[in-house]
Design a protein around this motif. Structure first.
Motif, short mmCIF file in Angstrom:
data_model
loop_
_atom_site.label_atom_id
_atom_site.label_comp_id
_atom_site.label_asym_id
_atom_site.label_seq_id
_atom_site.Cartn_x
_atom_site.Cartn_y
_atom_site.Cartn_z
N ALA A 1 -9.54 -6.79 -11.74
CA ALA A 1 -8.88 -7.58 -10.70
C ALA A 1 -9.76 -7.76 -9.47
CB ALA A 1 -7.56 -6.92 -10.29
N GLY A 2 -10.89 -7.11 -9.43
CA GLY A 2 -11.75 -7.23 -8.26
C GLY A 2 -12.43 -8.58 -8.17
N ASP A 3 -12.41 -9.18 -6.99
CA ASP A 3 -13.22 -10.37 -6.77
C ASP A 3 -14.70 -9.98 -6.80
OD1 ASP A 3 -11.08 -12.30 -6.24
OD2 ASP A 3 -10.68 -11.02 -4.50
N GLU A 4 -14.96 -8.74 -6.41
CA GLU A 4 -16.29 -8.16 -6.53
C GLU A 4 -16.13 -6.76 -7.09
OE1 GLU A 4 -20.39 -7.78 -3.92
OE2 GLU A 4 -18.47 -7.49 -2.89
N ILE A 5 -16.90 -6.46 -8.14
CA ILE A 5 -16.85 -5.15 -8.77
C ILE A 5 -18.22 -4.51 -8.61
CG2 ILE A 5 -16.48 -3.85 -10.91
CD1 ILE A 5 -14.77 -6.20 -11.90
N LEU A 6 -18.25 -3.37 -7.93
CA LEU A 6 -19.50 -2.65 -7.69
C LEU A 6 -19.43 -1.30 -8.39
CD1 LEU A 6 -19.94 -3.38 -3.87
CD2 LEU A 6 -20.90 -4.65 -5.81
N MET A 7 -20.56 -0.87 -8.97
CA MET A 7 -20.58 0.36 -9.75
C MET A 7 -21.61 1.33 -9.21
SD MET A 7 -20.12 -1.09 -13.65
CE MET A 7 -19.95 0.58 -14.30
N ALA A 8 -21.20 2.58 -9.14
CA ALA A 8 -22.12 3.63 -8.72
C ALA A 8 -23.07 3.96 -9.86
CB ALA A 8 -21.33 4.88 -8.32
#
Length: 284
Positions: free
Chosen positions: A124-131
């Protein structure tokens, strides 16, 4: 609405015949100690642990809590800090729809794991960031089924519909055909695909990486929930057992004292083995 053209997934009819939980390998790989190093209390939502009501810790990761948090935040950009092995698909789907409907930007930070139902929330994220070292895990829906042959037939049909809905979400987010996303889920007889940060970004399931200082490891984090607790919760929910009855049944199965089951080895700690034994035992 979402800044991306993400599909709204219809609500499924909940059933007491299905008890959702993270697959055993995902649960074993989950590290509950990973959290966000810092959060803005006014615009951040944290989802740590199992989706739904955690059976071991009673942590509330339900759609009701997320809805209340979104209502309090209002029409502002939000950040969702996510580290979860998954859990209740229905709650995960409802949270996905809530975040999708948020009128401002939604950034999802995958801190450790977005597995199973939690991977749907991440989409659902407009932006998905991953560690660094984080994972997104997609697979066929899995649940413990308790009931007669009609219940199991209904469960098979429902799980197939859930798989189709999940494939639609992954495909829309990644910009691939639905059959490609379904292939990710079908790998290893439905155990699915584990995407690290690099492969998730390459596949379109994520957009970028988090800075290393955005994540911390807490020594005081709650330990992973023992599988026995998950099974006890499922028995109490789906078989209407008391806590004492559920605990006693699990103890009998582990010790091999229940005649309908027979001796049980340490391999029975694997949740799939235990589930098969529970299915044959509950009605005996």
């Amino acid at each position: 609405m979402s800044l991306r053209q993400l599909p709204e997934i219809r609500a499924f009819q909940r059933t007491d015949a299905l008890a959702f939980e993270p697959p055993s390998q995902i649960a074993a790989d989950f590290n509950a100690s990973i959290t966000a190093a810092a959060t803005d209390a006014d615009t951040s939502i944290s989802i740590y642990g199992q989706i739904g009501i955690d059976p071991g810790t009673s942590v509330d990761n339900t759609e009701r809590r997320i809805s209340n948090a979104l209502r309090a935040i209002g029409k502002q950009d939000i950040t969702v800090n996510l580290n979860s092995p998954g859990g209740n698909f229905f709650s995960g789907l409802a949270i996905y729809n809530l975040l999708r409907a948020h009128p401002a930007k939604v950034t999802v930070n995958v801190l450790g794991m977005a597995g199973s139902a939690a991977s749907i929330i991440a989409m659902a994220g407009d932006e998905i960031l991953m560690a660094s070292g984080s994972f997104i895990m997609v697979h066929n829906a899995s649940a413990m089924v308790i009931g007669n042959k009609y219940d199991t037939n209904d469960a098979t049909e429902l799980l197939s519909e859930i798989d189709a809905a999940m494939a639609e979400v992954y495909a829309a987010r990644a910009g691939v055909e639905k059959k490609v996303a379904a292939g990710w889920m079908d790998r290893r007889r439905g155990d699915g695909t584990m995407f690290g940060a690099s492969s998730a970004i390459e596949s379109g399931l994520a957009d970028g990486r988090l800075n290393a200082d955005a994540v911390k490891v807490s020594a005081e984090a709650t330990k992973s929930v023992p599988r026995e607790r998950v099974l006890e919760n499922a028995l109490m929910t789906a078989a209407n057992m008391s806590p004492q009855e559920a605990k006693a049944l699990i103890a009998e199965i582990k010790s091999g004292t229940r005649e309908a089951v027979g001796p049980v080895t340490r391999d029975a700690d694997d949740i799939r083995t235990a589930i098969e034994q529970l299915r044959s035992t509950i009605r005996s």
